[in-house]
Design a protein around this motif. Structure first.
Motif, PDB file in Angstrom:
ATOM      1  N   CYS A  43       1.042  -1.161  -0.091  1.00  0.00           N
ATOM      2  CA  CYS A  43      -0.018   0.194   0.077  1.00  0.00           C
ATOM      3  C   CYS A  43       1.030   1.317  -0.016  1.00  0.00           C
ATOM      4  CB  CYS A  43      -0.701   0.079   1.345  1.00  0.00           C
ATOM      5  SG  CYS A  43      -1.759   1.641   1.364  1.00  0.00           S
ATOM      6  N   CYS A  91      -4.093  -0.790   0.226  1.00  0.00           N
ATOM      7  CA  CYS A  91      -4.710  -1.724   0.941  1.00  0.00           C
ATOM      8  C   CYS A  91      -6.251  -1.577   0.991  1.00  0.00           C
ATOM      9  CB  CYS A  91      -3.955  -1.958   2.386  1.00  0.00           C
ATOM     10  SG  CYS A  91      -4.618  -0.476   3.347  1.00  0.00           S
ATOM     11  N   HIS A 117      -7.217   1.793   2.839  1.00  0.00           N
ATOM     12  CA  HIS A 117      -6.637   3.017   2.173  1.00  0.00           C
ATOM     13  C   HIS A 117      -7.346   3.199   0.713  1.00  0.00           C
ATOM     14  CE1 HIS A 117      -3.555   3.177   5.606  1.00  0.00           C
ATOM     15  NE2 HIS A 117      -4.198   4.166   5.499  1.00  0.00           N
TER      16      HIS A 117
HETATM   17 ZN   LIG Z   1      -2.975   0.972   3.447  1.00  0.00          ZN
END
Ligand SMILES: [Zn+2]
Ligand code: SF4
Ligand SMILES: [Zn+2]
Length: 315
Positions: free
Chosen positions: A3, A22, A25
């Protein structure tokens, strides 16, 4: 694949951002992009009553979900178009989402309330199904927003949709359509304000959003879309995007920044010349609006069978 924000394991790569995200996010990115779009184009005020046009597909359910998570007062509107099993199934997904989140879904059923379905109506007026469908949807969204006193109508058009429509309109230089192809159309002459908060997000991201949020949506394409030019435009743009990520974004946002304004005059002149439909009172450029003409022609027409059962009446 890590991420970009937290360096944890990523679940999605977005090539035009040259980044991976991820789950947490990525969902935050979707919310941030919608927040930014709403602010940039002055789409929705915090106390506005919002009506989301919900088809049961990923985009409309995702935009409804995003607006609810962002704290907006958003009801859904589902139109039963009478397109065989497709309408039955898409309606089920829209209802299931509304029940799950405990939110209000308004339903309008074209066959029950207006006496015709899209396949029959399209044939009666010798139009392509998507053309008859598009004008019916616009009419019924406008009416529902007007009748329900909503401030703004939201649709789930994403970046892929808008870039493909722009591509088609540009190929044919349809300047009247180009003048209207904006993420916000202000309310006037009896039309509600219409906004597209997903224009910064792509089709693949919306599918990922629904999967990660556990939102079930209809995956099958509408059977009437076969032969639709829009699909070909999307494929052409996908090929360009694969070679050069960011092409769709540059094409669409470049149009908004540098070209859209050039076509406004034509649309303004058209809007100033509007009358009220003699049958239903809707704004129109003729004495009788296109929807009323479609309804009249479809009324006596032989129903078109799709080889599947017709949409059920809403409960
Ligand atoms: Zn993340
Ligand atoms: S594909 Fe065409 S007919 Fe089917 S829902 Fe969309 S606009 Fe309507
Ligand atoms: Zn009318």
């Amino acid at each position: 694949m890590k991420c970009r924000v937290c360096r944890g394991p990523a679940v999605i790569d977005i090539r035009r951002h040259n980044a991976n995200f991820c789950q947490e996010h990525f969902l935050r990115l979707c919310r941030d992009q919608v927040t930014k779009t709403i602010a940039e184009f002055d789409m929705i005020k915090p106390d506005d009553r919002v009506l989301v046009a919900v088809s049961g597909g990923k985009d409309s359910l995702a935009v409804w979900d995003l607006l609810l998570d962002l704290g907006y007062h958003a009801d859904g509107l589902y139109l039963g178009l009478g397109i065989g099993d497709y309408s039955d199934t898409s309606g089920d997904y829209a209802r299931a989402y509304a029940t799950d989140r405990g939110v209000r879904l308004i339903e309008v059923d074209l066959p029950t309330e207006h006496g015709f379905d899209i396949p029959t109506g399209a044939r009666a007026v010798k139009r392509a199904p998507c053309s008859a469908c598009g004008l019916s949807k616009r009419h019924l969204f406008d009416k529902a927003a007007h009748d329900g006193g909503y401030d703004v109508v939201v649709t789930g058009h994403n970046l892929d949709d808008e870039a493909a429509v722009l591509f088609g309109n540009t190929l044919r230089w349809q300047t009247d359509y180009l003048g209207r192809q904006l993420p916000v159309l202000p309310a006037r002459h009896g039309f509600p304000k219409k906004v597209k908060p997903l224009v910064r997000l792509g089709e693949r991201e919306m599918a990922a959003y629904c999967v990660l949020k556990g939102i079930d949506y209809i995956v099958e394409e509408c059977p009437m879309a076969v032969g639709n030019k829009h699909i070909g435009y999307k494929e052409a743009l996908n090929a360009l995007e694969a070679e050069s990520p960011g092409t769709k974004h540059t094409f669409y946002f470049g149009f908004l920044a540098r070209a859209a304004e050039r076509f406004h005059e034509e649309v303004e002149a058209e809007r100033d010349a509007l009358l009220s439909c003699q049958r239903c009172g809707a704004p129109t450029s003729n004495e009788v609006c296109q929807f009323c003409r479609l309804s009249e022609r479809a009324a006596g027409a032989q129903p078109v069978k799709l080889g599947a059962k017709r949409s059920a009446s809403p409960a």
